[in-house]
Design a protein around this motif. Structure first.
Motif: not given
Length: 311
Positions: A109-128
């Motif tokens: 569970l995270v509370w992102p600082d980024a705008e919603p449009a940047a959400t996929p970056l969190y998924t890609l960061a997890t994969a990395v």
């Protein structure tokens, strides 16, 4: 087996879930004790973890994503929900998934600082982060767009599946009631949360996983069990580093990508795209050069690796 939870951090558990004071010690798998004496449980995972996450551990849980969404509805701090076994897990688009004891079944569970449009970056960061942790464990993992972690080159996916990632998002007013919940990479503005589910086949027998999953495990690839505690700590710390440096996510993803420079077929909501995967662009879209020479930007879809033409 009963559901026994351990927590570290200051969050309160949902009604019906044991609180930190009520939780029993929980019996981690016997072979999980490490040289430093820590176990694969809430205290053990927190010990030595640099990232500032609360940790909640369950021996058995229906779905770690569902539990993390309950915490989000309560406005809980950033929390890692860990289950030794899940009885009702799911993958993308509601697909069934198997989570027997011995895997790394985690929802963050995270509370992102980024705008919603940047959400996929969190998924890609997890994969990395997962890929790097597996490589540190001695398994040469790679990423199939957008977030499947694979090993080898055989199988319908272009490799055996080692890990999958499911990101869900929504927003809450902190009263315990979700305003939205969806399994894509969009969200509304406001008190927005992300729940990133990780299903990593660690110390499990691939024969215990569904045949159609075409899956492998770290145990099978290494020929020995892995220290799940240290593996998870590596994933969490690396994820935390990457989300703090968004510009580093796509270059890192490209470094481990198995999809780029391959011929692919992507089933998208708007139709099928076939061609060569040539790049990934912010916030995680796949660029496919079709046989006509056009470049198509794919934001979502199921990607299949194809054999080169003439092979």
């Amino acid at each position: 087996m009963t559901d026994e939870a351990e927590t570290t951090g200051d969050e309160e558990s949902a009604e019906g879930e044991p609180t930190a004071d009520e939780a029993t010690d929980g019996e981690p798998t016997a072979d999980e004790a490490t040289d430093d004496g820590y176990e694969y449980d809430a205290d053990g995972i927190r010990a030595g973890l640099d990232a500032d996450f609360a940790v909640e551990y369950h021996e058995t849980l229906g779905s770690s994503n569902d539990r993390a969404k309950t915490l989000a509805a309560e406005g809980a701090p950033e929390t890692v929900v860990v289950a030794d076994e899940q009885t009702a897990p799911r993958g993308r688009e509601g697909r069934e998934w198997s989570s027997p004891a011995g895997g790394v079944w985690v929802s963050l569970l995270v509370w992102p600082d980024a705008e919603p449009a940047a959400t996929p970056l969190y998924t890609l960061a997890t994969a990395v982060a997962i890929t790097e942790a597996c490589r540190e464990a001695g398994v040469r993992a790679r990423i199939k767009w957008p977030n499947d972690v694979l090993v080898g080159t055989d199988g319908d996916r272009g490799g055996a599946k080692l890990c999958g990632v499911l990101t869900e998002s929504g927003q809450t007013d902190g009263s315990g009631t979700d305003e939205s919940s969806r399994d894509d990479d969009t969200a509304q503005s406001g008190d927005r949360w992300l729940v990133i589910g990780i299903g990593l086949n660690a110390n499990v027998d691939p024969a215990a996983l569904p045949a159609e999953a075409d899956a492998t495990s770290l145990r099978a690839e290494r020929g020995a069990d892995v220290d799940r505690r240290r593996l998870l700590q590596t994933v969490l710390d690396r994820f935390d580093e990457l989300r703090g440096d968004p510009d580093a996510v796509l270059p890192a993803w490209r470094e481990y990508a198995d999809t780029l420079d391959r011929r692919v077929r992507v089933e998208t909501p708007g139709g099928t795209v076939v061609g060569e995967a040539v790049d990934v662009r912010f916030p995680g879209s796949l660029v496919v050069r079709t046989d006509d020479g056009d470049e198509v930007v794919v934001t979502a879809g199921d990607c299949e690796h194809l054999r080169p033409i003439g092979n």
